[in-house]
Design a protein around this motif. Sequence first.
Motif, PDB file in Angstrom:
ATOM      1  N   GLU A 183      51.283 133.269 101.895  1.00  0.00           N
ATOM      2  CA  GLU A 183      50.499 133.028 100.676  1.00  0.00           C
ATOM      3  C   GLU A 183      51.152 131.897  99.901  1.00  0.00           C
ATOM      4  N   ILE A 184      50.320 131.036  99.336  1.00  0.00           N
ATOM      5  CA  ILE A 184      50.781 129.955  98.478  1.00  0.00           C
ATOM      6  C   ILE A 184      50.278 130.234  97.069  1.00  0.00           C
ATOM      7  N   TYR A 185      51.164 130.118  96.103  1.00  0.00           N
ATOM      8  CA  TYR A 185      50.838 130.354  94.701  1.00  0.00           C
ATOM      9  C   TYR A 185      51.002 129.037  93.949  1.00  0.00           C
ATOM     10  N   ILE A 186      49.979 128.646  93.199  1.00  0.00           N
ATOM     11  CA  ILE A 186      50.042 127.460  92.361  1.00  0.00           C
ATOM     12  C   ILE A 186      49.859 127.918  90.925  1.00  0.00           C
TER      13      ILE A 186
ATOM     14  N   LYS B 225      54.903 117.059  99.921  1.00  0.00           N
ATOM     15  CA  LYS B 225      56.360 117.213  99.882  1.00  0.00           C
ATOM     16  C   LYS B 225      56.734 118.690 100.047  1.00  0.00           C
ATOM     17  N   PHE B 226      56.022 119.562  99.349  1.00  0.00           N
ATOM     18  CA  PHE B 226      56.252 121.000  99.425  1.00  0.00           C
ATOM     19  C   PHE B 226      56.098 121.489 100.867  1.00  0.00           C
ATOM     20  N   SER B 227      55.028 121.068 101.503  1.00  0.00           N
ATOM     21  CA  SER B 227      54.752 121.481 102.883  1.00  0.00           C
ATOM     22  C   SER B 227      55.861 121.028 103.829  1.00  0.00           C
TER      23      SER B 227
ATOM     24  N   ARG C  24      46.857 128.266 107.870  1.00  0.00           N
ATOM     25  CA  ARG C  24      46.190 129.567 107.716  1.00  0.00           C
ATOM     26  C   ARG C  24      46.767 130.398 106.569  1.00  0.00           C
ATOM     27  N   SER C  25      47.252 129.731 105.554  1.00  0.00           N
ATOM     28  CA  SER C  25      47.822 130.431 104.390  1.00  0.00           C
ATOM     29  C   SER C  25      46.720 130.851 103.446  1.00  0.00           C
ATOM     30  N   GLY C  26      46.983 131.948 102.746  1.00  0.00           N
ATOM     31  CA  GLY C  26      46.133 132.319 101.633  1.00  0.00           C
ATOM     32  C   GLY C  26      46.558 131.500 100.418  1.00  0.00           C
ATOM     33  N   LEU C  27      45.697 131.410  99.444  1.00  0.00           N
ATOM     34  CA  LEU C  27      45.982 130.600  98.261  1.00  0.00           C
ATOM     35  C   LEU C  27      45.679 131.396  97.001  1.00  0.00           C
ATOM     36  N   VAL C  28      46.637 131.397  96.083  1.00  0.00           N
ATOM     37  CA  VAL C  28      46.467 132.049  94.782  1.00  0.00           C
ATOM     38  C   VAL C  28      46.620 130.974  93.724  1.00  0.00           C
TER      39      VAL C  28
END
Length: 78
Positions: free
Chosen positions: A6-9, A58-60, A69-73
Amino acid sequence: MAKRTEIYIGGGELQAVTWRETEEEKRITGFFAMPLPEGCIVNGKIGDRHRFADAVRKFSGECGFSLERSGLVLDLEG
């Protein structure tokens, strides 16, 4: 055993967490956080899309694990 990411922004930073899930437990296997450059998120909106896209690239590259295939929040208010 399923692996999830999961990725959180929000809150002025990007975060990613990976974990493995079985019927018995969920185990965190990785975590990475990086602050967003000043001005990327302004009043809950992406203020500078080019700086934001650069920060995501850069983060990636630096997180050390695959974000495919990450989820995103999204919490652009936070």
